[in-house]
Every structure is written in C-alpha cells, then in structure tokens.
Design a protein around this motif. Structure first.
Motif, PDB file in Angstrom:
ATOM      1  N   SER A 108       0.851  -1.186   0.000  1.00 38.39           N
ATOM      2  CA  SER A 108       0.000   0.000   0.000  1.00 38.39           C
ATOM      3  C   SER A 108       0.881   1.229   0.000  1.00 38.39           C
ATOM      4  O   SER A 108       2.036   1.202   0.403  1.00 38.39           O
ATOM      5  N   SER A 109       0.372   2.293  -0.477  1.00 40.03           N
ATOM      6  CA  SER A 109       1.100   3.553  -0.500  1.00 40.03           C
ATOM      7  C   SER A 109       0.366   4.577   0.323  1.00 40.03           C
ATOM      8  O   SER A 109      -0.849   4.523   0.448  1.00 40.03           O
ATOM      9  N   ARG A 110       1.131   5.465   0.872  1.00 41.77           N
ATOM     10  CA  ARG A 110       0.484   6.640   1.432  1.00 41.77           C
ATOM     11  C   ARG A 110      -0.123   7.394   0.256  1.00 41.77           C
ATOM     12  O   ARG A 110       0.137   7.084  -0.883  1.00 41.77           O
ATOM     13  N   MET A 111      -0.898   8.387   0.592  1.00 36.16           N
ATOM     14  CA  MET A 111      -1.640   9.065  -0.473  1.00 36.16           C
ATOM     15  C   MET A 111      -0.710   9.963  -1.271  1.00 36.16           C
ATOM     16  O   MET A 111      -0.761  11.173  -1.190  1.00 36.16           O
ATOM     17  N   MET A 112       0.218   9.328  -2.029  1.00 33.21           N
ATOM     18  CA  MET A 112       1.115  10.100  -2.871  1.00 33.21           C
ATOM     19  C   MET A 112       0.449  10.227  -4.232  1.00 33.21           C
ATOM     20  O   MET A 112       0.013   9.233  -4.817  1.00 33.21           O
ATOM     21  N   THR A 127       4.507  -7.074  -9.776  1.00 39.57           N
ATOM     22  CA  THR A 127       3.781  -5.812  -9.699  1.00 39.57           C
ATOM     23  C   THR A 127       4.772  -4.675  -9.855  1.00 39.57           C
ATOM     24  O   THR A 127       5.816  -4.657  -9.190  1.00 39.57           O
ATOM     25  N   ILE A 128       4.464  -3.764 -10.743  1.00 43.06           N
ATOM     26  CA  ILE A 128       5.339  -2.605 -10.966  1.00 43.06           C
ATOM     27  C   ILE A 128       4.619  -1.359 -10.470  1.00 43.06           C
ATOM     28  O   ILE A 128       3.454  -1.117 -10.815  1.00 43.06           O
ATOM     29  N   VAL A 129       5.339  -0.616  -9.665  1.00 44.02           N
ATOM     30  CA  VAL A 129       4.783   0.631  -9.136  1.00 44.02           C
ATOM     31  C   VAL A 129       5.314   1.763  -9.995  1.00 44.02           C
ATOM     32  O   VAL A 129       6.531   2.014 -10.033  1.00 44.02           O
ATOM     33  N   TRP A 130       4.394   2.409 -10.711  1.00 41.01           N
ATOM     34  CA  TRP A 130       4.795   3.479 -11.623  1.00 41.01           C
ATOM     35  C   TRP A 130       4.505   4.805 -10.945  1.00 41.01           C
ATOM     36  O   TRP A 130       3.381   5.060 -10.526  1.00 41.01           O
ATOM     37  N   ILE A 131       5.532   5.617 -10.851  1.00 43.33           N
ATOM     38  CA  ILE A 131       5.419   6.886 -10.144  1.00 43.33           C
ATOM     39  C   ILE A 131       5.584   8.020 -11.143  1.00 43.33           C
ATOM     40  O   ILE A 131       6.588   8.073 -11.863  1.00 43.33           O
ATOM     41  N   GLU A 132       4.603   8.852 -11.178  1.00 43.98           N
ATOM     42  CA  GLU A 132       4.688   9.975 -12.112  1.00 43.98           C
ATOM     43  C   GLU A 132       5.497  11.085 -11.464  1.00 43.98           C
ATOM     44  O   GLU A 132       4.963  12.024 -10.882  1.00 43.98           O
ATOM     45  N   LEU A 146      10.979   6.714  -1.788  1.00 44.63           N
ATOM     46  CA  LEU A 146      11.814   7.186  -2.890  1.00 44.63           C
ATOM     47  C   LEU A 146      11.855   8.708  -2.865  1.00 44.63           C
ATOM     48  O   LEU A 146      10.816   9.361  -2.745  1.00 44.63           O
ATOM     49  N   PHE A 147      13.038   9.224  -3.004  1.00 46.00           N
ATOM     50  CA  PHE A 147      13.227  10.685  -3.033  1.00 46.00           C
ATOM     51  C   PHE A 147      13.932  11.048  -4.331  1.00 46.00           C
ATOM     52  O   PHE A 147      14.972  10.469  -4.680  1.00 46.00           O
ATOM     53  N   GLY A 148      13.345  12.030  -5.018  1.00 44.99           N
ATOM     54  CA  GLY A 148      13.977  12.549  -6.224  1.00 44.99           C
ATOM     55  C   GLY A 148      14.192  14.046  -6.060  1.00 44.99           C
ATOM     56  O   GLY A 148      13.239  14.780  -5.831  1.00 44.99           O
ATOM     57  N   LYS A 149      15.433  14.427  -6.134  1.00 48.28           N
ATOM     58  CA  LYS A 149      15.784  15.842  -5.965  1.00 48.28           C
ATOM     59  C   LYS A 149      15.225  16.397  -4.658  1.00 48.28           C
ATOM     60  O   LYS A 149      14.654  17.481  -4.607  1.00 48.28           O
ATOM     61  N   GLY A 150      15.379  15.590  -3.613  1.00 47.18           N
ATOM     62  CA  GLY A 150      14.979  16.044  -2.293  1.00 47.18           C
ATOM     63  C   GLY A 150      13.512  15.921  -1.983  1.00 47.18           C
ATOM     64  O   GLY A 150      13.102  16.152  -0.846  1.00 47.18           O
ATOM     65  N   GLU A 151      12.729  15.523  -2.966  1.00 48.88           N
ATOM     66  CA  GLU A 151      11.285  15.456  -2.749  1.00 48.88           C
ATOM     67  C   GLU A 151      10.873  13.984  -2.696  1.00 48.88           C
ATOM     68  O   GLU A 151      11.258  13.188  -3.560  1.00 48.88           O
ATOM     69  N   ARG A 152      10.090  13.689  -1.715  1.00 51.84           N
ATOM     70  CA  ARG A 152       9.643  12.296  -1.614  1.00 51.84           C
ATOM     71  C   ARG A 152       8.563  12.055  -2.660  1.00 51.84           C
ATOM     72  O   ARG A 152       7.543  12.746  -2.691  1.00 51.84           O
ATOM     73  N   VAL A 153       8.795  11.072  -3.489  1.00 50.22           N
ATOM     74  CA  VAL A 153       7.864  10.792  -4.572  1.00 50.22           C
ATOM     75  C   VAL A 153       7.076   9.509  -4.340  1.00 50.22           C
ATOM     76  O   VAL A 153       6.081   9.251  -5.009  1.00 50.22           O
ATOM     77  N   SER A 154       7.518   8.689  -3.408  1.00 52.81           N
ATOM     78  CA  SER A 154       6.782   7.462  -3.130  1.00 52.81           C
ATOM     79  C   SER A 154       7.080   7.016  -1.705  1.00 52.81           C
ATOM     80  O   SER A 154       8.212   7.166  -1.229  1.00 52.81           O
TER      81      SER A 154
END
Lengths: 166, 152
Positions: free
Chosen positions: A124-128, A142-147, B109-117
């Motif tokens: 699960s993910s936090r509400m990112m 499972t691949i988690v794709w992050i925009e 995951l952090f990209g350029k200091g920002e948490r992205v996941s």
C-alpha cells in the motif's frame, strides 16, 4: 373391634405380649368372633410365610463374608487418603505455577510484537499523487509506476553520454 | 501425587520453552540489493559506462516501450529491523529502506529532495523483486529493482 384391639391380637399371634396381657387378649378372643377370625388369619399368614420362604445361602460363611466387606472398606479408605505434600512440592506449587504463567504471557507478548503488522497494509502507499501499480500476470510481478515528472533526477543523463551516479 | 507432579513438570517445561521462543524472536537483519535501471530508445553504445540489465530483470521490462535497458547503479545494503537506511542510488535520488519484519519493507523514494513514493512492500527472499519506475527526461524512464539477498 377397634385398632388397639387389632394390635393386641397381632401382638398375641407374634408372641410379644407379657403373660398377663396375653391372658386378657385370649379371654377377649373367647368372647369375640371377629377377633378370633383375625387371629386365625394372622396365624395362617405367619405360617405360610415361614414355611414357604426360600432359603438363600451365600457361598462363604457369614464371618468370611463380613471380613471381605471389612477388608474392602479398609482398602478404599487407604486409596482415598490424601498424602501430605512434601515441603519442596508445596514451595513449587506456590511459586512455579505463577512464575510459569508469567513466562507464558511474556513469551506470547514477544511473539505478538515480532509479528506486528505495519501501520500500512502490504503493498500500500500513502496518499502520494501520481502512483499507479499494475500487475504483469505473465511475470507475476507488480510494478509501481510513479509519475515523478521528466526531471526526477533519478538517472540524470547528461549530454556527454555519462549518467550521473553517486 | 504422581499425576500432579507430572503435570507440574510439563507446565514448567512449556513455560521455559515459550520463554525461549520469546527471547529468540529478536530483531532480524536482512540484506537487500537495489538496482537502478535506465530505459531508453537511444543507442546504448553512447553510454560506455553502462551495461545492459541481466536477462532476468529485462524480462520484466519487455512490456514497456523502450528498447534498451541499462544498469546504472547497484547498491547492496544490510538492514536492521526497525531502522531506516538511506541508499543513495544516484546523484540526486535516494531510497530510504526500513525493514519491518516478516518480509515487509517500507520503501521511500526521493527525487531531488522530494519524496515521490512511500510504500510498504513485501519482498521475500528468493522471490521476485519489488519494481518501481517513472518517467525521466528525453522520453526515457527509470526503474528500481529491490531484491532480497541472503544474509551470510
């Protein structure tokens, strides 16, 4: 004939009256047909019971029979007697049982804490924002794709062909 | 008396055994490997320092649109249960991994200091890796594979 007279006639037939009373009741029988009939009926019943009662014999003699009963009673009394616990056993019962209970509880608590589930459920993910997960069935992955946007900086490929890494 | 003594002995041994189990359920150390992969349609020959990913990882990327997948970085780290561990996977990007026990990992995951996941992922020893990905500049993509390794 009243009830008291009937009892006296019955006692006469049973031979339970003292001599003077017996003489009085016998004099009563001489003058009372109903009393004579009652006495005759009681005598007939007594004789029938006495003459026709079955005689049952136990295999052992009376003394041996009762001695067997006495021995069985003594045996049961010994079997049911509670022994006095030894001092160390008393101590063990007093201390080891509660300590053992505490130990069991501590063990259970330790096991529970080791298996505590995390605050977030599995996968699960936090509400990112901008996170998609998709499952590739053929690969069972499972691949988690992050925009993250094109400037995420994850690879930082530079114009000279190198990629900036740590 | 023999019955009560016997049950007392059994109870005592059981309590000792459970204590042992409780004490042995201590924090677990694990080892993971994070691999940063770059997906691109450019000629891989331009990037001499980079090598193609191994076929096992490449098999999982075949469904994406990029033709070439190059391994950029690989980091191995040992994690203590409950403790955060930072893995600088590239110059400006990092992972913060926390092992929570029972094969459960918190992956940030952090990209350029920002948490992205920020995700809880189950990563079991000997099984498939956790895979993360995202777009990158020039119509490329990044992928991170996190695999559990045996602790020697």
């Amino acid at each position: 004939m009243n009830a008291e007279t009937q009892l006296k006639v019955q006692a006469l037939v049973d031979g339970e009256l003292p001599p003077n009373e017996a003489a009085q009741v016998e004099a009563l029988l001489a003058g009372d047909a109903g009393a004579r009939q009652l006495a005759a009926s009681l005598k007939a019943t007594r004789d029938a019971l006495r003459d026709n009662e079955p005689q049952l014999a136990v295999p052992e003699s009376r003394e041996f029979y009762w001695s067997k009963i006495a021995r069985e009673i003594e045996r049961l009394e010994v079997q049911n007697a509670q022994p006095v616990p030894t001092p160390w056993l008393r101590w063990a019962r007093r201390w080891l049982l509660p300590v053992g209970g505490v130990a069991v509880l501590a063990g259970l608590l330790a096991m529970l804490s080791a298996s505590r589930t995390p605050a977030l459920s599995a996968n699960s993910s936090r509400m990112m924002p901008g996170t998609i997960s998709f499952y590739l069935q053929d690969e069972d992955v499972t691949i988690v794709w992050i925009e993250t946007g094109v400037n995420s900086g994850f690879t930082d490929a530079s114009p000279d062909g190198s990629v900036a890494v740590e | 008396m023999s019955t009560s003594c016997g049950s007392l002995k059994v109870g005592f041994c059981l309590a000792l055994a459970l204590l042992g189990i409780g004490f042995s359920a201590r924090a677990e150390d694990v080892k993971v490997e994070a691999i940063l992969v770059w997906g691109t349609n450019e000629d891989p020959g331009k990037y001499k320092d980079l090598k193609p990913v191994n076929p096992e990882l490449g098999k999982r990327l075949q469904y994406f649109k990029w033709k070439n997948y190059l391994e950029i970085n690989r980091k191995t780290v040992e994690l203590q249960q409950g403790k955060e561990n930072t893995v600088q996977i590239s110059k400006e990007c990092k992972l913060i991994l926390t092992y929570q026990g029972n094969s459960m990992f918190r992956v940030q995951l952090f990209g350029k200091g920002e948490r992205v996941s920020d995700r809880i992922q189950k990563i079991t020893l000997g099984e498939k890796p956790a895979v993360f990905g995202g777009d990158d500049k020039n119509d490329t993509a990044w992928f991170i594979f996190i695999t559990r390794l045996p602790v020697k």
